[in-house]
Design a protein around this motif. Structure first.
Motif, short mmCIF file in Angstrom:
data_model
loop_
_atom_site.label_atom_id
_atom_site.label_comp_id
_atom_site.label_asym_id
_atom_site.label_seq_id
_atom_site.Cartn_x
_atom_site.Cartn_y
_atom_site.Cartn_z
N ARG A 228 22.02 -2.79 82.03
CA ARG A 228 22.13 -4.00 81.21
C ARG A 228 23.39 -4.03 80.35
O ARG A 228 23.95 -5.10 80.10
N ALA A 229 23.85 -2.87 79.88
CA ALA A 229 25.07 -2.86 79.07
C ALA A 229 26.27 -3.37 79.85
O ALA A 229 27.18 -4.00 79.28
N ALA A 230 26.28 -3.12 81.16
CA ALA A 230 27.39 -3.59 82.00
C ALA A 230 27.36 -5.10 82.20
O ALA A 230 28.40 -5.72 82.47
N MET A 231 26.18 -5.72 82.09
CA MET A 231 26.09 -7.17 82.24
C MET A 231 26.92 -7.88 81.17
O MET A 231 27.63 -8.84 81.46
N GLN A 232 26.84 -7.40 79.95
CA GLN A 232 27.60 -7.98 78.85
C GLN A 232 29.01 -7.44 78.80
O GLN A 232 29.94 -8.15 78.43
N ASN A 233 29.16 -6.19 79.21
CA ASN A 233 30.42 -5.50 78.99
C ASN A 233 30.77 -4.60 80.17
O ASN A 233 30.61 -3.39 80.10
N PRO A 234 31.26 -5.18 81.28
CA PRO A 234 31.62 -4.33 82.42
C PRO A 234 32.75 -3.36 82.10
O PRO A 234 32.96 -2.39 82.83
N TRP A 235 33.45 -3.61 80.98
CA TRP A 235 34.49 -2.70 80.53
C TRP A 235 33.91 -1.36 80.10
O TRP A 235 34.65 -0.41 79.86
N ILE A 236 32.59 -1.26 79.98
CA ILE A 236 31.97 -0.03 79.49
C ILE A 236 32.32 1.18 80.34
O ILE A 236 32.43 2.30 79.84
N PHE A 237 32.53 0.97 81.65
CA PHE A 237 32.87 2.11 82.51
C PHE A 237 34.23 2.68 82.12
O PHE A 237 34.41 3.90 82.02
N LYS A 238 35.18 1.81 81.88
CA LYS A 238 36.51 2.22 81.46
C LYS A 238 36.45 2.88 80.09
O LYS A 238 37.06 3.93 79.85
N GLU A 239 35.72 2.27 79.17
CA GLU A 239 35.60 2.79 77.82
C GLU A 239 34.92 4.16 77.82
O GLU A 239 35.34 5.08 77.10
N ALA A 240 33.87 4.31 78.63
CA ALA A 240 33.14 5.56 78.68
C ALA A 240 33.99 6.69 79.25
O ALA A 240 34.00 7.81 78.74
N LYS A 241 34.73 6.40 80.31
CA LYS A 241 35.59 7.43 80.89
C LYS A 241 36.68 7.84 79.92
O LYS A 241 37.04 9.02 79.83
N HIS A 242 37.21 6.89 79.18
CA HIS A 242 38.24 7.22 78.19
C HIS A 242 37.67 8.16 77.13
O HIS A 242 38.32 9.14 76.74
N PHE A 243 36.43 7.89 76.70
CA PHE A 243 35.82 8.75 75.69
C PHE A 243 35.56 10.14 76.24
O PHE A 243 35.80 11.15 75.57
N LEU A 244 35.08 10.23 77.48
CA LEU A 244 34.83 11.53 78.09
C LEU A 244 36.10 12.35 78.21
O LEU A 244 36.10 13.57 78.03
N GLN A 245 37.21 11.69 78.49
CA GLN A 245 38.48 12.39 78.69
C GLN A 245 39.18 12.73 77.38
O GLN A 245 39.87 13.76 77.29
N THR A 246 39.02 11.89 76.36
CA THR A 246 39.82 12.06 75.13
C THR A 246 38.99 12.27 73.87
O THR A 246 39.54 12.71 72.86
N GLY A 247 37.71 11.91 73.90
CA GLY A 247 36.91 11.97 72.69
C GLY A 247 37.18 10.81 71.75
O GLY A 247 36.69 10.78 70.63
N GLU A 248 37.97 9.85 72.22
CA GLU A 248 38.33 8.70 71.39
C GLU A 248 37.61 7.45 71.87
O GLU A 248 37.45 7.24 73.07
N THR A 249 37.21 6.62 70.92
CA THR A 249 36.58 5.34 71.24
C THR A 249 37.63 4.25 71.27
O THR A 249 38.36 4.05 70.29
N LEU A 250 37.76 3.58 72.39
CA LEU A 250 38.71 2.47 72.48
C LEU A 250 38.26 1.33 71.56
O LEU A 250 37.06 1.09 71.41
N PRO A 251 39.19 0.62 70.96
CA PRO A 251 38.80 -0.53 70.13
C PRO A 251 38.17 -1.61 71.00
O PRO A 251 38.51 -1.73 72.19
N PRO A 252 37.25 -2.39 70.44
CA PRO A 252 36.63 -3.47 71.23
C PRO A 252 37.70 -4.41 71.79
O PRO A 252 38.67 -4.74 71.12
N LEU A 253 37.50 -4.82 73.02
CA LEU A 253 38.45 -5.73 73.65
C LEU A 253 38.35 -7.10 72.97
O LEU A 253 37.25 -7.65 72.83
N PRO A 254 39.47 -7.66 72.53
CA PRO A 254 39.43 -8.97 71.87
C PRO A 254 38.86 -10.04 72.79
O PRO A 254 38.97 -9.96 74.02
N VAL A 255 38.25 -11.05 72.18
CA VAL A 255 37.63 -12.12 72.95
C VAL A 255 38.62 -12.78 73.90
O VAL A 255 38.29 -13.06 75.06
N GLU A 256 39.86 -13.00 73.43
CA GLU A 256 40.84 -13.68 74.29
C GLU A 256 41.19 -12.86 75.53
O GLU A 256 41.67 -13.41 76.52
#
Length: 341
Positions: A228-256
């Motif tokens: 369900r999280a991917a339904m609203q935010n398919p970017w979650i896969f990219k964000e999750a992999k970035h966190f696994l690799q770096t320990g950093e949380t990407l900033p939320p993607l702007p609406v635009e």
């Protein structure tokens, strides 16, 4: 071992969701970093009856591999025959058995999570499919924690499925009676994963890279499944992999920056033959648009407009209007804040 679990890999699965994870959405999630795909569930009986609409649910592109086709039913022999037909049509990387769906229309036909109440039938179903498929492709399964809170049996079911030749199991940490309410029980998932020698994939409430990393560290799962999280935010896969690799949380993607992907999803959907012409496609996409725009500024009014959208051009106009309103509100907030200092 299945290749997507080899060499220390920790794959991120896109969960199969009826009416959501069609070919178009899987394409988008693959681009965003999903590692393994599973189609929407499909009726084994529909496949056996050569129903054209049913067959459409099994479609996928080579770019989505590894991808599995998910079957539901309760007759292992018939399901095995259906699996062989699917393999003949377009060899998937695996066949997945749905032992987890909580929806009444599936459960009432003795499919999905209803088999969690009848372990001998569940075993016979898995056995029939594995025997029919042989060594053509692996067979996997998806289950829930149990039928209800008094009959949590994921460990037992995982043991049965392993003994019947199932290659990996995805465990959703809720019972059938919970549906999608409450919280997923990751202790149940962890115990199930530790009880068998095959890979277990955890599913439930993975909404960020931080939570995903926590589940990876604190449980014995070999991967996670995001639904369900991917339904609203398919970017979650990219964000999750970035966190696994770096320990950093990407900033939320702007609406635009979210709108262009939403437009693309709609265009790809209209180009497919899944829903018919553009008007019917956009009508079918309305619930998807609602999910995408949940949490947007002024989302209540926007969702009301989206419930009537009938074309991509109309959607683009609504988005442009929404962005103007959003920036106007931001300017008002900024000017008000400046004036009060």
């Amino acid at each position: 071992m299945l290749p997507w679990f080899s060499d220390g890999q920790f794959p991120l699965f896109l969960a199969p969701m009826a009416g959501v994870t069609d070919v178009t959405f899987r394409t988008i999630c693959k681009e965003m970093g999903a590692d393994v795909m599973v189609t929407e569930f499909v009726s084994a009986e529909g496949i056996m009856q050569a129903d054209h609409r049913t067959r459409k649910y099994t479609e996928f592109t080579d770019g989505q591999r590894p991808v599995g086709v998910q079957l539901f039913g309760a007759d292992g022999v018939r399901m095995g025959e259906a699996a062989k037909k699917i393999i003949d049509w377009k060899r998937p990387d695996f066949i997945d058995i749905n032992f987890g769906c909580p929806v009444n229309k599936v459960v009432s036909k003795n499919g999905g999570s209803s088999l969690l109440k009848d372990c001998p039938l569940l075993a016979a179903t898995a056995r029939g499919i594995v025997a029919a498929v042989g060594d053509q492709v692996p067979v996997t399964a998806k289950i829930r924690a149990g039928w209800d809170l008094t009959t949590i049996n994921a460990e037992e079911v995982c043991g049965i499925l392993e003994s019947e030749g199932i290659a990996s199991i995805a465990v959703h940490g809720r019972t059938r009676s919970q549906g999608y309410s409450g919280e997923a029980d990751w202790n149940v998932i962890d115990l199930a994963a530790r009880s068998v020698g095959i890979p277990v994939v955890g599913n439930g409430d993975i909404t960020s890279g931080e939570i995903l990393a926590k589940r990876k560290e604190e449980t014995a799962v070999s991967g996670v499944m995001i639904g369900r999280a991917a339904m609203q935010n398919p970017w979650i896969f990219k964000e999750a992999k970035h966190f696994l690799q770096t320990g950093e949380t990407l900033p939320p993607l702007p609406v635009e920056e979210r709108w262009p992907l939403i437009f693309r999803h709609c265009r790809l959907a209209t180009e497919s033959d899944r829903y018919g012409d553009e008007r019917h496609t956009m009508m079918a996409m309305r619930s998807r648009l609602m999910a995408y725009c949940k949490g947007f500024p002024g989302s209540k009014a926007l969702r009301r407009q989206l419930s009537q959208v009938e074309s991509v051009a109309q959607l683009e106009d609504l988005a442009a209007e929404h962005l103007v309103m959003e920036h106007h509100d931001e300017d008002l907030t900024t000017s008000t804040g400046t004036a009060s200092t």
